[in-house]
Design a protein around this motif. Structure first.
Motif, PDB file in Angstrom:
ATOM      1  N   GLY A 691      38.054   2.549 -67.813  1.00  0.00           N
ATOM      2  CA  GLY A 691      39.270   4.091 -67.570  1.00  0.00           C
ATOM      3  C   GLY A 691      40.909   3.433 -68.003  1.00  0.00           C
ATOM      4  N   GLU A 692      40.953   2.340 -68.092  1.00  0.00           N
ATOM      5  CA  GLU A 692      42.653   1.947 -67.582  1.00  0.00           C
ATOM      6  C   GLU A 692      43.517   3.259 -68.878  1.00  0.00           C
ATOM      7  OE1 GLU A 692      44.926  -1.677 -69.230  1.00  0.00           O
ATOM      8  OE2 GLU A 692      44.032  -0.672 -70.725  1.00  0.00           O
ATOM      9  N   MET A 693      42.493   4.099 -70.182  1.00  0.00           N
ATOM     10  CA  MET A 693      43.498   4.911 -70.794  1.00  0.00           C
ATOM     11  C   MET A 693      43.395   6.652 -69.707  1.00  0.00           C
ATOM     12  SD  MET A 693      45.267   5.347 -73.812  1.00  0.00           S
ATOM     13  CE  MET A 693      46.386   6.721 -74.384  1.00  0.00           C
ATOM     14  N   ASN A 694      42.279   6.738 -69.196  1.00  0.00           N
ATOM     15  CA  ASN A 694      42.090   8.319 -69.356  1.00  0.00           C
ATOM     16  C   ASN A 694      41.878   8.489 -67.426  1.00  0.00           C
ATOM     17  OD1 ASN A 694      42.482   9.831 -71.298  1.00  0.00           O
ATOM     18  ND2 ASN A 694      40.963   8.592 -72.244  1.00  0.00           N
ATOM     19  N   GLY A 695      41.505   7.232 -66.676  1.00  0.00           N
ATOM     20  CA  GLY A 695      41.483   7.094 -65.512  1.00  0.00           C
ATOM     21  C   GLY A 695      40.127   8.028 -65.179  1.00  0.00           C
ATOM     22  N   THR A 696      39.633   7.951 -64.422  1.00  0.00           N
ATOM     23  CA  THR A 696      38.522   9.111 -63.535  1.00  0.00           C
ATOM     24  C   THR A 696      37.380   9.909 -64.905  1.00  0.00           C
ATOM     25  OG1 THR A 696      38.899   8.415 -61.523  1.00  0.00           O
ATOM     26  CG2 THR A 696      36.691   9.162 -61.556  1.00  0.00           C
ATOM     27  N   ARG A 697      36.843   9.726 -65.295  1.00  0.00           N
ATOM     28  CA  ARG A 697      35.846  10.556 -65.741  1.00  0.00           C
ATOM     29  C   ARG A 697      36.035  12.399 -64.925  1.00  0.00           C
ATOM     30  NH1 ARG A 697      30.562  10.164 -69.456  1.00  0.00           N
ATOM     31  NH2 ARG A 697      30.714  11.876 -70.510  1.00  0.00           N
ATOM     32  N   LYS A 698      36.211  13.088 -64.756  1.00  0.00           N
ATOM     33  CA  LYS A 698      35.850  13.874 -64.912  1.00  0.00           C
ATOM     34  C   LYS A 698      35.313  15.092 -64.944  1.00  0.00           C
ATOM     35  CE  LYS A 698      40.685  13.779 -62.789  1.00  0.00           C
ATOM     36  NZ  LYS A 698      41.870  14.331 -62.931  1.00  0.00           N
ATOM     37  N   ASP A 699      34.110  15.133 -64.032  1.00  0.00           N
ATOM     38  CA  ASP A 699      32.221  16.101 -64.962  1.00  0.00           C
ATOM     39  C   ASP A 699      32.425  16.242 -66.058  1.00  0.00           C
ATOM     40  OD1 ASP A 699      33.526  17.958 -62.373  1.00  0.00           O
ATOM     41  OD2 ASP A 699      35.394  18.666 -63.171  1.00  0.00           O
ATOM     42  N   MET A 700      31.798  14.660 -65.889  1.00  0.00           N
ATOM     43  CA  MET A 700      31.252  14.249 -67.176  1.00  0.00           C
ATOM     44  C   MET A 700      32.023  14.556 -69.197  1.00  0.00           C
ATOM     45  SD  MET A 700      29.220  12.676 -65.678  1.00  0.00           S
ATOM     46  CE  MET A 700      28.821  11.907 -67.256  1.00  0.00           C
ATOM     47  N   ALA A 701      34.314  14.757 -68.805  1.00  0.00           N
ATOM     48  CA  ALA A 701      34.176  15.081 -70.246  1.00  0.00           C
ATOM     49  C   ALA A 701      33.562  14.123 -71.156  1.00  0.00           C
ATOM     50  CB  ALA A 701      35.867  15.650 -69.152  1.00  0.00           C
ATOM     51  N   ALA A 702      34.094  14.659 -72.207  1.00  0.00           N
ATOM     52  CA  ALA A 702      34.031  13.786 -73.717  1.00  0.00           C
ATOM     53  C   ALA A 702      34.770  15.331 -74.626  1.00  0.00           C
ATOM     54  CB  ALA A 702      32.691  14.119 -73.646  1.00  0.00           C
ATOM     55  N   GLU A 703      34.528  14.781 -75.772  1.00  0.00           N
ATOM     56  CA  GLU A 703      34.774  15.799 -77.021  1.00  0.00           C
ATOM     57  C   GLU A 703      34.340  15.470 -78.085  1.00  0.00           C
ATOM     58  OE1 GLU A 703      40.168  15.563 -75.549  1.00  0.00           O
ATOM     59  OE2 GLU A 703      39.278  14.095 -77.447  1.00  0.00           O
ATOM     60  N   THR A 704      34.763  15.948 -79.228  1.00  0.00           N
ATOM     61  CA  THR A 704      33.672  16.083 -80.244  1.00  0.00           C
ATOM     62  C   THR A 704      34.797  15.286 -81.170  1.00  0.00           C
ATOM     63  OG1 THR A 704      31.608  17.216 -79.921  1.00  0.00           O
ATOM     64  CG2 THR A 704      32.383  16.773 -82.224  1.00  0.00           C
ATOM     65  N   ARG A 705      34.429  14.383 -82.077  1.00  0.00           N
ATOM     66  CA  ARG A 705      36.198  14.031 -83.410  1.00  0.00           C
ATOM     67  C   ARG A 705      35.657  13.638 -84.425  1.00  0.00           C
ATOM     68  NH1 ARG A 705      39.137  10.084 -78.954  1.00  0.00           N
ATOM     69  NH2 ARG A 705      39.085  11.688 -77.365  1.00  0.00           N
ATOM     70  N   GLN A 706      35.499  13.493 -85.303  1.00  0.00           N
ATOM     71  CA  GLN A 706      35.640  13.369 -86.881  1.00  0.00           C
ATOM     72  C   GLN A 706      36.607  11.793 -87.242  1.00  0.00           C
ATOM     73  OE1 GLN A 706      33.612  15.617 -88.565  1.00  0.00           O
ATOM     74  NE2 GLN A 706      33.057  16.059 -86.574  1.00  0.00           N
ATOM     75  N   TYR A 707      35.189  11.254 -87.737  1.00  0.00           N
ATOM     76  CA  TYR A 707      35.959   9.714 -88.313  1.00  0.00           C
ATOM     77  C   TYR A 707      35.655   9.808 -90.175  1.00  0.00           C
ATOM     78  CZ  TYR A 707      36.718   9.091 -83.275  1.00  0.00           C
ATOM     79  OH  TYR A 707      36.996   8.766 -82.594  1.00  0.00           O
ATOM     80  N   ALA A 708      36.852   9.415 -90.550  1.00  0.00           N
ATOM     81  CA  ALA A 708      36.503   8.886 -91.955  1.00  0.00           C
ATOM     82  C   ALA A 708      36.207   7.920 -92.151  1.00  0.00           C
ATOM     83  CB  ALA A 708      37.714   9.165 -93.102  1.00  0.00           C
ATOM     84  N   MET A 709      34.150   7.131 -92.140  1.00  0.00           N
ATOM     85  CA  MET A 709      33.763   6.169 -92.717  1.00  0.00           C
ATOM     86  C   MET A 709      33.780   5.797 -93.859  1.00  0.00           C
ATOM     87  SD  MET A 709      33.095   5.714 -88.730  1.00  0.00           S
ATOM     88  CE  MET A 709      32.288   4.358 -88.737  1.00  0.00           C
ATOM     89  N   ARG A 710      32.893   4.174 -94.113  1.00  0.00           N
ATOM     90  CA  ARG A 710      32.349   3.850 -95.445  1.00  0.00           C
ATOM     91  C   ARG A 710      32.037   3.140 -94.808  1.00  0.00           C
ATOM     92  NH1 ARG A 710      38.666   1.862 -97.685  1.00  0.00           N
ATOM     93  NH2 ARG A 710      40.084   4.391 -97.718  1.00  0.00           N
ATOM     94  N   SER A 711      30.835   3.009 -95.927  1.00  0.00           N
ATOM     95  CA  SER A 711      29.320   1.857 -95.734  1.00  0.00           C
ATOM     96  C   SER A 711      30.229   0.647 -96.579  1.00  0.00           C
ATOM     97  CB  SER A 711      28.351   2.535 -96.419  1.00  0.00           C
ATOM     98  OG  SER A 711      28.431   2.697 -98.502  1.00  0.00           O
ATOM     99  N   PRO A 712      29.028   0.081 -96.169  1.00  0.00           N
ATOM    100  CA  PRO A 712      29.833  -1.377 -96.571  1.00  0.00           C
ATOM    101  C   PRO A 712      29.920  -1.785 -98.293  1.00  0.00           C
ATOM    102  CG  PRO A 712      28.038  -2.255 -95.498  1.00  0.00           C
ATOM    103  CD  PRO A 712      28.166  -0.444 -95.680  1.00  0.00           C
ATOM    104  N   GLY A 713      29.251  -0.332 -99.170  1.00  0.00           N
ATOM    105  CA  GLY A 713      29.178  -1.177-100.234  1.00  0.00           C
ATOM    106  C   GLY A 713      30.727  -0.055-100.526  1.00  0.00           C
ATOM    107  N   GLY A 714      31.435   0.912 -99.738  1.00  0.00           N
ATOM    108  CA  GLY A 714      33.016   1.802-100.200  1.00  0.00           C
ATOM    109  C   GLY A 714      32.503   3.237-100.601  1.00  0.00           C
TER     110      GLY A 714
END
Length: 755
Positions: A691-714
């Protein structure tokens, strides 16, 4: 060059690797070096656990619903389109963890500190002994949010924050904002409030000793012995439990006046703080490394080794920072940044700072104690551009288990490493007669080399070769940079070890975070990040390159170093990178920022990672571009790697060189201090700063985020990730505060962690 598994195998099979094979447990065979060596077909039975699936597909990743495959062909991996981050210590099937101790628990006449780091189990009999724990630093957000609820008393945090803000003026020569509480009158109410906050924060730093035993069901429990005790950041201030010191810097501590500030306590030292990694000696003592002391006391010193005035590290408090904790008490900066030795079995031992081991931002220590040979201690300075050091004792070891070996730390020589691009290196003595020969700033990723500033004291930043030339014309030997008798000069050099190392041409490295001795006596070093600091410096680009040859590589390396003849006191060595962080698609091993290292009794190498809290799960857009078409910074690409983690890399057998994910940390947390019980059935682990960044998690808060990933082959693909905001670990109950804690990991069937 990408340090992939193929290169790892060739490395282990080549010259320096030959030595590594000598230390393998009986029955294990050296790795294959045939050209066909590549991605493994299955998890080896000798690993003993089924690896977790992390957010990044690895060449050895199990694809959900299908047989394990290699993605080297560029196929998009199945099972990675969605990933849920979990606010827990996640372990493989068949494993569990128990909370052994957490922040606020009673320890002796004090409490268990904050942000537990290095762990050491010294057994007194089978399944019983002392656990020594380091407490590194205060996480401002979560500590302030949780202090009253966990500790049970209120602090005047907001009141002092407002007072400091109104009183703060930038200090002209140092440009560090804050309140010089040391200069306030003793009857000033504000000073009393600052003292209270600083006292409580420093109480949560230092180290602790806990008596423990293993219960019949495999759990470890505390026995609350009379030997349980805390050594805090203010030990000695009011209780007389001062720390002591050995070696040449004691002559500086005993000064009653000098160029700078002296505390007039002589060789007595108030407390230990910022205790990060450490080590355990064969004779049963524990070494605790004081690391980032520059945030709490002034780090720069004068030519005579005396400190800058407490004015130069004023007290400051905000929602994001608590610093200058030593200011109000007038702590002398030159007494912090050392290696502390403590005997956990001796209840009257509150620690000794051995000054021959040098003062710098210590991170870990590797100990070589072999009968008939000189003692060798290895440590690193965890700053951008920090050095690798070796202390060699004057006397020789008779019996590695004899506690008299501690006396060998009071006389010897400290050396700093010089790495050559051809894979060789040598050790440079930090002594007055050593020639001044700084490296060119042009060889560093940030093109800046900090050097001792004379006659003013402190540090100058050299950015041009002309500055280096002028420096070497004025100062011919290290002794000319420091003042006093020969003994006092040696003490001042050790106090100013990092900048003395720069002056004699020691190699600037990439934040060395661990120095671990392997079973064969060779040294493994974790370099966490090759990025640049405008203030501290940066690594030598000839040594620390990314897989594509780039400088300022963010994701880190693991180096293998072997002394000439494998002798502890050798003055030359060979080195080679054996693993690199980063995405597999670009030559990395699939983790970022390797930190602590450990060897299990089967000879496997374990790695825990240390990504900054604000970079974990940082979203990465589809085109990997941010605003105005600027590429996402390498630092922010660390968001791809999810939470911090713990990995196992076999060094022998069919899976040699393949990283396997063993665990992931709670939100914003770092896993550190990995330490195996002698019977290999328990892994002690610190869970630091949840919790160093956002402290106590309130009411089980969560976000949905997107990530541009790559397989090992690129192959590029998008991943949707659910990310909790804040943490409720270890209770895992809604709206409960995050609390750092030490856990013990075991298999439910009570067999060894790895088989």
């Amino acid at each position: 060059m990408a340090i992939n598994r193929r290169h790892f195998l060739l490395f282990l099979g080549a010259g320096v690797g030959t030595v590594a094979c000598h230390g393998l447990p009986q029955g294990q065979q050296p790795v294959s070096t045939s050209p066909s060596a590549g991605t493994i077909a299955k998890v080896p039975a000798t690993l003993g656990f089924k690896p977790l699936q992390g957010p990044i597909p690895l060449p050895s990743s199990p694809a959900t619903g299908v047989k394990q495959v290699s993605f080297a062909t560029g196929d998009q991996p199945a099972g990675f389109a969605n990933y849920d981050v979990v606010d827990d210590l996640v372990l493989p099937e068949g494993y569990t963890y128990d909370i052994l101790a957490k922040w606020g628990d009673k320890v002796g006449d004090s409490r268990f500190g904050y942000n537990n780091d290095y762990l050491s189990l010294v057994e007194t009999s089978d399944g019983q002994g002392f656990l020594t724990v380091n407490f590194e630093y205060i996480s401002a957000v979560s500590w302030q949010q949780s202090y009253e609820k966990v500790i049970g008393q209120a602090l005047p945090l907001r009141e002092v924050d407002r007072a400091v803000r109104s009183a703060v003026k930038a200090i002209k020569d140092d440009r560090v904002p804050g309140l010089n509480a040391f200069a306030l009158k003793e009857n000033d109410p504000l000073k009393a409030k600052v003292k209270l906050i600083a006292q409580e924060a420093l109480t949560d730093l230092g180290l602790g000793v806990l008596a423990v035993r293993r219960a019949p069901d495999g759990r470890w429990v505390r026995t609350n012995s009379t030997s349980d005790r805390r050594v805090t950041g203010i030990s000695g201030l009011t209780d007389g439990r001062y720390l002591s010191a050995t070696g040449p810097a004691v002559a500086i501590f005993r000064k009653t006046q000098g160029q700078g500030y002296v505390d007039k306590l002589g060789a007595k030292i108030i407390g230990t703080m910022q205790n990060c990694a450490g080590g355990t000696t064969p004779w049963g003592t524990v070494l605790s490394a004081e690391e980032n002391i520059q945030g709490q006391v002034p780090e720069p010193v004068y030519a005579d080794g005396t400190s800058f005035d407490p004015l130069y590290r004023p007290f400051n408090i905000s929602d994001e920072e608590i610093s200058g904790l030593g200011n109000v008490f007038g702590l002398a900066g030159n007494k912090y940044g050392w290696m502390v030795e403590i005997d956990p079995a001796n209840p009257k031992d509150y620690g000794t700072k051995h000054t021959w081991l040098g003062r710098y931002r210590h991170e870990a220590v590797g100990v070589r104690a072999e009968a008939g040979k000189r003692l060798a201690f290895y440590s690193g300075c965890d700053r951008r551009g920090g050095h690798i050091y070796k202390f060699v004792s004057k006397g020789k070891v008779s019996d590695p288990k004899d506690k008299a070996n501690s006396k060998l730390l009071s006389d010897g020589m400290l050396y700093a490493a010089k790495f050559n691009p051809d894979g060789t290196g040598r050790w440079i003595a930090l002594t007055p007669s050593t020639p001044v020969a700084p490296e060119s700033p042009a060889r560093l990723a940030g093109a800046m080399l900090p050097l001792p500033q004379r006659p003013q004291g402190g540090v100058m930043q050299a950015e041009e070769d002309e500055q280096i030339e002028a420096f070497t014309k004025k100062f011919k030997t290290l002794g000319q940079l420091y003042t006093g008798s020969d003994a006092e000069k040696q003490g001042a050099i050790l106090i100013d070890a990092h900048y003395a190392g720069n002056a004699v041409g020691a190699t600037c490295t990439a934040r060395p975070e661990d120095t671990e001795i392997s079973p064969d006596g060779s040294l493994f070093i974790a370099f966490t990040s090759g990025a640049v600091s405008k203030e501290d410096g940066s690594p030598d680009v000839r040594i620390f390159k990314g897989p594509d040859g780039s400088a300022a590589y963010e994701y880190g390396w693991v180096m293998h170093l072997i002394e000439e003849g494998n002798e502890p006191a050798a003055m030359s060595f060979q080195w080679k990178m054996m693993a690199t962080g980063g995405e597999p698609a670009t030559g990395g091993f699939g983790f970022s920022n390797p930190d602590n290292l450990a060897f299990d009794p089967n000879g496997n190498l374990w790695i825990v990672t240390d990504m900054p809290s604000d970079k974990m799960n940082y979203p990465v857009p589809a085109d990997r571009l941010e605003k105005n078409g600027v590429p996402v910074k390498a630092s922010n690409l660390r968001g791809l790697f999810g939470n911090n983690s713990i990995w196992c890399i076999p060094l022998a057998g069919e899976a040699a060189g393949t990283p396997f994910l063993f665990g992931t940390a709670p939100m914003d947390a770092e896993l550190t201090g990995a330490y195996f019980a002698p019977d290999a059935k328990t892994l002690f682990l610190s869970v630091q700063h949840p919790g160093e960044m956002n402290g106590t998690r309130k009411d089980m808060a969560a976000e949905t985020r997107q990530y541009a990933m790559r397989s090992p082959g690129g192959q590029a693909f998008m991943q949707t990730r659910t990310v909790p905001i804040g943490s409720n670990w270890p209770s895992k109950q809604p709206n409960q505060p995050p609390i750092p804690a030490v856990v013990t990991i075991r298999r439910r069937d009570q067999t060894a962690i790895t088989t």
